[in-house]
Design a protein around this motif. Structure first.
Motif, PDB file in Angstrom:
ATOM      1  N   TRP A  12     -83.148  35.518  31.255  1.00 33.91           N
ATOM      2  CA  TRP A  12     -84.561  35.735  31.541  1.00 33.91           C
ATOM      3  C   TRP A  12     -84.770  35.951  33.038  1.00 33.91           C
ATOM      4  CZ3 TRP A  12     -85.820  31.026  28.020  1.00 33.91           C
ATOM      5  CH2 TRP A  12     -85.932  31.453  26.694  1.00 33.91           C
ATOM      6  N   GLY A  13     -85.413  37.062  33.378  1.00 32.52           N
ATOM      7  CA  GLY A  13     -85.745  37.353  34.763  1.00 32.52           C
ATOM      8  C   GLY A  13     -84.606  37.877  35.606  1.00 32.52           C
ATOM      9  N   ARG A  14     -83.453  38.172  34.989  1.00 34.84           N
ATOM     10  CA  ARG A  14     -82.296  38.660  35.751  1.00 34.84           C
ATOM     11  C   ARG A  14     -81.902  40.050  35.268  1.00 34.84           C
ATOM     12  NH1 ARG A  14     -77.703  34.624  34.757  1.00 34.84           N
ATOM     13  NH2 ARG A  14     -76.621  36.066  36.163  1.00 34.84           N
ATOM     14  N   LEU A  15     -81.728  40.980  36.198  1.00 33.25           N
ATOM     15  CA  LEU A  15     -81.309  42.334  35.854  1.00 33.25           C
ATOM     16  C   LEU A  15     -79.790  42.322  35.667  1.00 33.25           C
ATOM     17  CD1 LEU A  15     -82.373  45.226  35.482  1.00 33.25           C
ATOM     18  CD2 LEU A  15     -81.905  45.616  37.911  1.00 33.25           C
ATOM     19  N   GLN A  16     -79.353  42.621  34.436  1.00 34.33           N
ATOM     20  CA  GLN A  16     -77.940  42.517  34.105  1.00 34.33           C
ATOM     21  C   GLN A  16     -77.397  43.852  33.620  1.00 34.33           C
ATOM     22  OE1 GLN A  16     -78.129  39.175  31.270  1.00 34.33           O
ATOM     23  NE2 GLN A  16     -77.249  37.897  32.878  1.00 34.33           N
ATOM     24  N   PRO A  17     -76.155  44.189  34.002  1.00 33.90           N
ATOM     25  CA  PRO A  17     -75.581  45.476  33.593  1.00 33.90           C
ATOM     26  C   PRO A  17     -75.227  45.502  32.123  1.00 33.90           C
ATOM     27  CG  PRO A  17     -73.963  44.181  34.801  1.00 33.90           C
ATOM     28  CD  PRO A  17     -75.255  43.430  34.895  1.00 33.90           C
ATOM     29  N   ARG A  18     -75.468  46.659  31.491  1.00 36.72           N
ATOM     30  CA  ARG A  18     -75.048  46.911  30.119  1.00 36.72           C
ATOM     31  C   ARG A  18     -73.958  47.981  30.069  1.00 36.72           C
ATOM     32  NH1 ARG A  18     -78.537  45.909  25.646  1.00 36.72           N
ATOM     33  NH2 ARG A  18     -78.945  43.668  25.584  1.00 36.72           N
ATOM     34  N   SER A  19     -73.967  48.892  31.040  1.00 37.00           N
ATOM     35  CA  SER A  19     -73.015  50.005  31.094  1.00 37.00           C
ATOM     36  C   SER A  19     -73.123  50.586  32.504  1.00 37.00           C
ATOM     37  CB  SER A  19     -73.362  51.061  30.039  1.00 37.00           C
ATOM     38  OG  SER A  19     -74.514  51.793  30.431  1.00 37.00           O
ATOM     39  N   PRO A  20     -72.318  51.590  32.848  1.00 37.37           N
ATOM     40  CA  PRO A  20     -72.428  52.173  34.199  1.00 37.37           C
ATOM     41  C   PRO A  20     -73.827  52.677  34.543  1.00 37.37           C
ATOM     42  CG  PRO A  20     -70.356  52.837  33.213  1.00 37.37           C
ATOM     43  CD  PRO A  20     -71.112  52.109  32.137  1.00 37.37           C
ATOM     44  N   LEU A  21     -74.589  53.116  33.541  1.00 39.34           N
ATOM     45  CA  LEU A  21     -75.916  53.683  33.819  1.00 39.34           C
ATOM     46  C   LEU A  21     -77.069  52.819  33.323  1.00 39.34           C
ATOM     47  CD1 LEU A  21     -75.424  57.493  33.002  1.00 39.34           C
ATOM     48  CD2 LEU A  21     -75.784  56.456  35.257  1.00 39.34           C
TER      49      LEU A  21
END
Length: 290
Positions: A12-21
């Motif tokens: 919650w509230g954290r920008l997290q990577p899912r893939s390179p884009l």
């Protein structure tokens, strides 16, 4: 389950990577209808698009803007205008100058069981995207895929560079989708599911729940599930007239009772579809085979 104990609670509230884009920021709005919350997606790096900025939650908006400090938001992309998806768009636009693009405006009164599923009257896009329309930025392209059913204005968005599809609420990663009349339409929803089978996407990013890594098999399962629900309805009506609450009590006996009113809306959507095909009819609150 207690969603505060779910592994997603740490996101919650954290920008997290899912893939390179692709990156995701999870809004802190868990519920029996939103699962662990609304997933706001960021596409690209440097110059980015934000898909479904989420509810008008100041903390969520502040977290999103802080996470994107130093980057340029060129587009705010909306799959549909339920209250957990689009209301943050004006605040994000005011802070970034980005254009709001995506589905057409749709405002209806809502007498349903979900406060988050009311329609966003503040939604005012700079550009409405039709099926096949695209926007682009450095290294990324998003193309609208019209998928009415959950709502009549629903769009998915295809990211060509990763063969990924942002599915909004059309396909969710944790539950089946509520199709709630009068705007929700089961025949349109089924047609939209079948439309996805003709695509070559390799991953789905739903707004709620986990990524879907075998999308064609997953969609075939959703279609089968809906057909099974239709069969359950017909089996009950073969025994005599039934009201929707009576059918829901049998069909959804193992489902959280808090979800029964929403399930009743999907049963109604099935019945409307069956009535259009001449299979069932209504008399007052009861339905029967024709």
């Amino acid at each position: 389950m207690d969603l505060s104990q779910h592994p997603d609670a740490a996101a919650w509230g954290r920008l997290q990577p899912r893939s390179p884009l692709v990156r995701r920021l999870l809004a802190h709005n868990p519920s029996p209808f939103t699962y662990t919350g609304t997933g706001t997606f960021v596409v690209g790096t440097g110059t980015v698009a934000v898909i479904d900025p989420g509810p008008a939650d100041p903390d969520h908006i502040a977290a999103l803007l802080a996470a994107l400090e130093g980057e340029t938001v060129s587009h705010i992309v909306i799959t549909h205008t339920h209250m957990d998806h689009s209301p943050a768009a004006p605040a994000v636009q005011a802070a970034t100058g980005a254009r709001i693009v995506g589905c057409a405006p749709l405002v209806l009164s809502d007498d349903g069981p979900r406060a988050d599923a009311g329609f966003d009257a503040s939604y005012a896009p700079d550009q409405v995207l039709a099926d096949g329309d695209s926007i682009a930025g450095p290294g990324w392209t998003l193309t609208a895929v019209a998928t009415p059913g959950h709502t009549s204005n629903h769009l998915c968005f295809a990211l060509a560079e990763e063969k990924a599809l942002f599915t909004g609420d059309h396909v969710m990663g944790w539950s089946t989708t509520v199709v709630a009349p009068p705007d929700g339409d089961m025949a349109a929803y089924m047609a939209s599911l079948k439309k996805l089978l003709d695509r070559d996407d390799v991953i789905y990013h739903p707004t709620h729940g986990d990524p879907v890594s075998d999308p064609q098999r997953f969609v075939r399962g959703l279609i089968t599930h809906r057909k099974q629900r239709e069969t359950q309805i017909l089996k009950q009506l073969a025994e005599g007239p039934r009201t929707i609450p009576a059918m829901v009590a049998v069909m959804y006996a193992m489902v959280d009772p808090r979800l029964h009113p929403a399930a009743g809306r999907s049963v109604l959507a099935h019945l409307i579809d069956l009535a259009a095909r001449g299979t069932v009819s209504a008399a007052g609150d009861s339905w029967s085979l024709t």
